[in-house]
Motif scaffolding. Structure first.
Motif, PDB file in Angstrom:
ATOM      1  N   PRO A 192      24.270  48.167  33.397  1.00  0.00           N
ATOM      2  CA  PRO A 192      24.582  46.944  34.153  1.00  0.00           C
ATOM      3  C   PRO A 192      26.057  46.923  34.572  1.00  0.00           C
ATOM      4  O   PRO A 192      26.917  47.525  33.926  1.00  0.00           O
ATOM      5  CB  PRO A 192      24.264  45.823  33.159  1.00  0.00           C
ATOM      6  CG  PRO A 192      23.267  46.419  32.220  1.00  0.00           C
ATOM      7  CD  PRO A 192      23.625  47.869  32.112  1.00  0.00           C
ATOM      8  N   GLU A 193      26.319  46.194  35.654  1.00  0.00           N
ATOM      9  CA  GLU A 193      27.660  46.218  36.249  1.00  0.00           C
ATOM     10  C   GLU A 193      28.744  45.788  35.277  1.00  0.00           C
ATOM     11  O   GLU A 193      29.791  46.442  35.170  1.00  0.00           O
ATOM     12  CB  GLU A 193      27.671  45.311  37.484  1.00  0.00           C
ATOM     13  CG  GLU A 193      29.007  45.307  38.212  1.00  0.00           C
ATOM     14  CD  GLU A 193      28.978  44.427  39.449  1.00  0.00           C
ATOM     15  OE1 GLU A 193      30.062  44.174  40.012  1.00  0.00           O
ATOM     16  OE2 GLU A 193      27.875  43.992  39.842  1.00  0.00           O
ATOM     17  N   GLN A 194      28.517  44.689  34.557  1.00  0.00           N
ATOM     18  CA  GLN A 194      29.543  44.213  33.628  1.00  0.00           C
ATOM     19  C   GLN A 194      29.761  45.187  32.474  1.00  0.00           C
ATOM     20  O   GLN A 194      30.891  45.400  32.025  1.00  0.00           O
ATOM     21  CB  GLN A 194      29.157  42.832  33.088  1.00  0.00           C
ATOM     22  CG  GLN A 194      29.197  41.735  34.146  1.00  0.00           C
ATOM     23  CD  GLN A 194      28.954  40.370  33.538  1.00  0.00           C
ATOM     24  OE1 GLN A 194      28.543  40.253  32.378  1.00  0.00           O
ATOM     25  NE2 GLN A 194      29.197  39.322  34.326  1.00  0.00           N
ATOM     26  N   LEU A 195      28.676  45.778  31.997  1.00  0.00           N
ATOM     27  CA  LEU A 195      28.804  46.760  30.919  1.00  0.00           C
ATOM     28  C   LEU A 195      29.559  47.995  31.401  1.00  0.00           C
ATOM     29  O   LEU A 195      30.410  48.551  30.686  1.00  0.00           O
ATOM     30  CB  LEU A 195      27.414  47.142  30.405  1.00  0.00           C
ATOM     31  CG  LEU A 195      27.368  48.074  29.191  1.00  0.00           C
ATOM     32  CD1 LEU A 195      28.068  47.433  27.998  1.00  0.00           C
ATOM     33  CD2 LEU A 195      25.917  48.420  28.840  1.00  0.00           C
ATOM     34  N   GLU A 196      29.266  48.428  32.615  1.00  0.00           N
ATOM     35  CA  GLU A 196      29.960  49.589  33.171  1.00  0.00           C
ATOM     36  C   GLU A 196      31.452  49.306  33.345  1.00  0.00           C
ATOM     37  O   GLU A 196      32.295  50.165  33.085  1.00  0.00           O
ATOM     38  CB  GLU A 196      29.341  49.971  34.510  1.00  0.00           C
ATOM     39  CG  GLU A 196      29.956  51.208  35.139  1.00  0.00           C
ATOM     40  CD  GLU A 196      29.240  51.626  36.409  1.00  0.00           C
ATOM     41  OE1 GLU A 196      29.881  51.585  37.480  1.00  0.00           O
ATOM     42  OE2 GLU A 196      28.056  51.988  36.318  1.00  0.00           O
ATOM     43  N   ALA A 197      31.784  48.077  33.743  1.00  0.00           N
ATOM     44  CA  ALA A 197      33.191  47.711  33.897  1.00  0.00           C
ATOM     45  C   ALA A 197      33.918  47.745  32.547  1.00  0.00           C
ATOM     46  O   ALA A 197      35.073  48.170  32.455  1.00  0.00           O
ATOM     47  CB  ALA A 197      33.303  46.328  34.527  1.00  0.00           C
TER      48      ALA A 197
END
Length: 363
Positions: A192-197
């Motif tokens: 997920p985007e937030q996890l990747e960030a």
């Protein structure tokens, strides 16, 4: 220390009559005690705790009580312990650098493991592209450019090439560029985007730390090489198969350079932790590896034995003979390390360099 010397002088005319028991073998305090001419015995704290229970079972403990235990120990049982050797300041400096160098390498490996774990969780393509050597400048340069899968997919071959060249890559450059680019561009599962960030920040921090550690490891290795090269025993130590500059410096530093510290090769082997321990009770006798030892010296001797396999035919024959008798790989390396420590003792005692024919006479 001045007050201590004055107190001691009131009871002893000759400093050599003064016997000191202490639970450490290094530091400013130990240096001052040795410089004063006292007999200093460094006793392992575990040994002191065993002595504490000789005259009571209450398990009471205090600083004054511990001082009395140490005083009684060196008064009655110092013949069972080893007096601290007077190592030169040069070998002490080599020890400081060698231990700091090794500790930084261990710290770097811990950060590499953390980086590998993070990449496995959200960026497996990076592991496929860069392999297991994540502390190498090439891997750090690529991860600095592309710390996330999305950035890795957008990375061009020209950018990969520039990163590898700046990291020092010269051999098979084009093939390596293609392999890294294709692995990063290959389809992979996405977090997920937030996890990747969040992982991007973790990878960036670890890459920065690893870059700093690489610089400091190289700087300490340079200083270690300079100090070790001017030591009088460096030529003898490096003449043995499997001992280069770094590993030779570690071995010399942990053994010390006092020529009277080890009366026999057996004592040096016991200190190195390579000599096995025999446990006999009744009709049962077992031989096991020594557990209480200098772990840094044990690690150095293990690596030394492994490196000697390809540098010395005699060492290889010794290893193969132990394997043929049913010993495991680790047992055979410990046995070979034990033999090499004995050879080193003979070379240092006679002030001669290593000779293959003398160390491993033909059967």
């Amino acid at each position: 220390m001045g007050a201590l010397h004055a107190l001691v002088a009131a009871h002893a005319q000759d400093p050599a009559q003064v016997v000191v028991g202490i639970e450490t073998d290094r530091g400013l305090l130990v240096g001052v005690l040795l410089a004063a001419g006292y007999q200093v015995y460094a006793v392992n704290p575990q040994v002191v705790s065993r002595y504490r229970g000789r005259h009571g079972s209450s398990r009471a403990k205090s600083d004054r009580g511990d001082a009395k235990v140490l005083a009684d120990l060196v008064r009655t049982d110092r013949h069972n312990h080893r007096q601290l050797a007077g190592d030169s300041s040069l070998v002490e400096a080599v020890k400081v650098l060698a231990r700091a160098h090794q500790s930084l390498i261990w710290a770097r490996q811990r950060h590499v493991n953390a980086l590998r774990s993070a990449l496995r969780d959200f960026y497996p393509g990076a592991l496929a592209a860069l392999g297991t050597h994540l502390a190498e400048p090439e891997a750090l340069a690529v991860l600095e450019l592309a710390p996330t899968p999305e950035q890795g997919r957008r990375l061009t071959r020209a950018a990969v090439r520039r990163a590898l060249v700046q990291a020092g890559r010269r051999r098979n450059l084009q093939g390596r560029v293609v392999a890294v680019h294709d692995a990063l561009a290959a389809p992979q599962l996405a977090a997920p985007e937030q996890l990747e960030a969040a992982y991007r920040e973790v990878v960036g921090a670890l890459v920065t730390v690893l870059g700093c550690l690489n610089v400091q490891v190289a700087a300490l290795e340079e200083q270690l090489t300079l100090r070790f090269a001017v030591h009088r025993d460096a030529g003898i130590v490096q003449s043995l198969p499997g001992l280069g500059v770094v590993l030779g410096a570690r071995v010399l530093a942990e053994f010390g350079d006092d020529p009277h510290r080890y009366a026999t090769a057996k004592g040096r082997k016991a200190f190195a932790g390579t000599a096995p321990v025999t446990r006999a009770s009744g009709l049962r006798t077992t031989v096991v590896a020594r557990a209480a030892c200098n772990q840094r010296l044990v690690d150095a001797c293990y690596l030394w034995a492994f490196a000697a396999l390809t540098a010395s035919p005699g060492a290889r024959r010794c290893y193969d003979a132990h394997r043929a008798r049913g010993a495991s790989h680790h047992q055979a390396l410990r046995a070979l390390g034990n033999r090499l420590v004995g050879i080193l003792h003979g070379c240092l005692a006679r002030r001669v360099t290593y000779q293959e024919q003398v160390a491993w006479p033909a059967a």
